[in-house]
Design an enzyme around this catalytic site. Structure first.
Site, PDB file in Angstrom:
ATOM      1  N   PRO A 112       0.793  -1.218   0.000  1.00  0.00           N
ATOM      2  CA  PRO A 112       0.000   0.000   0.000  1.00  0.00           C
ATOM      3  C   PRO A 112       0.836   1.284   0.000  1.00  0.00           C
ATOM      4  O   PRO A 112       2.017   1.268   0.316  1.00  0.00           O
ATOM      5  CB  PRO A 112      -0.794  -0.100   1.295  1.00  0.00           C
ATOM      6  CG  PRO A 112       0.087  -0.864   2.211  1.00  0.00           C
ATOM      7  CD  PRO A 112       0.840  -1.832   1.332  1.00  0.00           C
TER       8      PRO A 112
ATOM      9  N   LEU B 236      -0.652  20.616   7.795  1.00  0.00           N
ATOM     10  CA  LEU B 236      -0.296  22.021   7.649  1.00  0.00           C
ATOM     11  C   LEU B 236       1.218  22.177   7.584  1.00  0.00           C
ATOM     12  O   LEU B 236       1.968  21.408   8.193  1.00  0.00           O
ATOM     13  CB  LEU B 236      -0.846  22.839   8.817  1.00  0.00           C
ATOM     14  CG  LEU B 236      -2.365  22.947   8.900  1.00  0.00           C
ATOM     15  CD1 LEU B 236      -2.755  23.813  10.095  1.00  0.00           C
ATOM     16  CD2 LEU B 236      -2.966  23.494   7.618  1.00  0.00           C
TER      17      LEU B 236
ATOM     18  N   ARG C 234       6.339  21.636   9.685  1.00  0.00           N
ATOM     19  CA  ARG C 234       7.145  20.561  10.264  1.00  0.00           C
ATOM     20  C   ARG C 234       8.457  20.440   9.513  1.00  0.00           C
ATOM     21  O   ARG C 234       8.551  20.746   8.330  1.00  0.00           O
ATOM     22  CB  ARG C 234       6.411  19.217  10.181  1.00  0.00           C
ATOM     23  CG  ARG C 234       5.456  18.915  11.315  1.00  0.00           C
ATOM     24  CD  ARG C 234       4.272  19.774  11.301  1.00  0.00           C
ATOM     25  NE  ARG C 234       3.235  19.372  12.251  1.00  0.00           N
ATOM     26  CZ  ARG C 234       1.961  19.546  11.994  1.00  0.00           C
ATOM     27  NH1 ARG C 234       1.570  20.044  10.845  1.00  0.00           N
ATOM     28  NH2 ARG C 234       1.068  19.231  12.903  1.00  0.00           N
TER      29      ARG C 234
END
Length: 80
Positions: A2, A9, A12
């Site tokens: 997968p 947002l 980071r």
């Protein structure tokens, strides 16, 4: 397969994104038992304004595929 897509947002560091990707991939491996070599992860950053459209397309419009719902109103992000 997968593939995991993390959308969040902006703000980071690349180190934080790498750590998040590694931990989410590890959790998926533990949950479904696929090969770790088959798991890929992307991290996409958005402004609060951009997030409104992403949330509408990826969360609101996909309720039938949403297995964990967030408990906030994305419009609240615009007030900060």
């Amino acid at each position: 397969m997968p593939h995991i897509s993390i959308k969040m947002l902006k703000g980071r560091t690349d180190e934080q994104k790498k750590m998040a990707a590694d931990k989410v991939a590890e959790a998926l491996y533990e949950a479904i038992g696929c090969s770790k070599d088959h798991i890929s992860v992307t991290v996409e950053d958005y402004t609060p304004e951009e997030w409104q459209d992403v949330f509408a397309a990826d969360v609101t419009a996909k309720q039938d595929k949403l297995f964990r719902k967030a408990n906030y109103d994305p419009r609240d992000l615009l007030k900060k």
